[in-house]
Design an enzyme around this catalytic site. Structure first.
Site, short mmCIF file in Angstrom:
data_model
loop_
_atom_site.label_atom_id
_atom_site.label_comp_id
_atom_site.label_asym_id
_atom_site.label_seq_id
_atom_site.Cartn_x
_atom_site.Cartn_y
_atom_site.Cartn_z
N PRO A 88 2.50 -10.25 12.46
CA PRO A 88 3.15 -10.90 11.32
C PRO A 88 3.71 -9.88 10.32
O PRO A 88 4.46 -10.25 9.43
CB PRO A 88 2.01 -11.71 10.67
N GLU A 115 -8.26 -9.24 14.75
CA GLU A 115 -7.71 -9.01 13.40
C GLU A 115 -6.56 -8.00 13.42
O GLU A 115 -5.95 -7.73 12.41
CB GLU A 115 -8.79 -8.52 12.43
N ARG A 153 18.38 -16.29 27.10
CA ARG A 153 19.52 -17.21 26.91
C ARG A 153 20.84 -16.46 26.69
O ARG A 153 21.91 -17.00 26.92
CB ARG A 153 19.28 -18.10 25.69
N ASP A 168 25.68 -22.49 20.28
CA ASP A 168 24.40 -22.75 19.62
C ASP A 168 24.48 -22.49 18.13
O ASP A 168 25.31 -21.71 17.68
CB ASP A 168 23.33 -21.78 20.14
#
Ligand code: ADE
Length: 260
Positions: A88, A115, A153, A168
């Site tokens: 993150p 963690e 893709r 898209d």
């Protein structure tokens, strides 16, 4: 495109990789995903991959040796391709990033658990860190699948329709225009008449205007860098003048001052 995925949970990948576009891309030799279980390179008889953090505190940290050994064995040190750590803390993964990655023939994705990682992996081995958004998942496996799918893709031939990825949302720098299919009326809800008119140039303009309208309404920030021609700017200025929905002043200023 070849992905080397380092994970403690390789079993979560095949069901998704064996479905739809990714399956077809693999069958057509456009995509190869090699799964490497980090646990296989643990050095003790219990195959330990985590340990308590130095300095105390809760949670467990991924030990450096199994990850280092896994990378060394598959890619060598220094690694034969970029190493992307999924956390993150990374740069946010975007369509633009997917386009950049799709030009690199081989990529390693390292999925964390617990963690986090021993910091030495980050400092000495990793090329870059990517996050798929500002929320915390239990591991990097879903983010790795997200990246594999978004990048695949974009490989020419991976989608049946050659224009697919360009049409898209984001592919053209704008959100996608609304789509309809049969029946022309359902529960009294109509398909816009213009789409049934057969007038291809009018349909093309309508779709472009709808994409502009949606982007202005939902993601006005995208208009700052989107490629806009004279007709686009005329349409957007008209929408702003009619002020049907609130638009941030900063976007109004950029559009009204922009020349094509
Ligand atoms: N690992 C845990 N959460 C993540 C996120 N949001 N993006 C990438 N990797 C992650």
């Amino acid at each position: 495109m070849r992905f080397e995925v380092f994970t403690l949970f390789p079993q979560v990948f095949p069901p998704y990789l064996e479905t739809s576009i990714l399956k077809r891309a693999k069958e057509n030799n456009l995509l190869e995903v090699n799964l490497h279980n980090i646990r296989d390179w643990a050095e003790d008889k219990h195959h330990t991959t985590d340990d308590t953090p130095y300095g105390g505190g809760g949670g467990m940290v991924m030990k450096p040796e199994p990850i280092y050994n896994a990378i060394n064995s598959v890619l060598g040190i220094p690694p034969a391709c970029p190493l992307i750590l999924l956390t993150p803390q990374g740069e946010t993964f975007t369509q633009q990033k997917a386009e950049m990655l799709s030009k690199i023939p081989r990529l390693a994705l390292i999925c964390g658990r617990y963690e986090g990682f021993d910091e030495r992996i980050r400092q000495h081995l990793i090329t870059e860190e990517l996050s798929i958004g500002d929320y915390v998942l239990s591991g990097g496996e879903l983010p790795a699948l997200v990246i594999i799918e978004a990048v695949t893709r974009l490989i020419p031939g991976a989608l049946g329709d050659p224009d697919g990825a360009f049409d898209d949302s984001f592919g053209s720098g704008l959100l996608e225009y609304p789509q309809y299919t049969r029946p022309p009326e359902f529960q009294g809800w109509q398909v816009p008449a213009i789409l049934q008119s057969g007038d291809h140039s009018a349909i093309h303009r309508w779709r472009r205007d709808q994409a502009l309208l949606r982007t202005l309404q939902k993601r006005p920030d995208l208009l700052v860098s989107a490629e806009l021609d004279k007709a686009d700017l005329t349409f957007l200025k008209q929408v702003i003048k009619e002020s049907v929905f609130p638009i941030p002043d900063s976007i109004i200023n950029i559009i009204t001052q922009r020349e094509d």
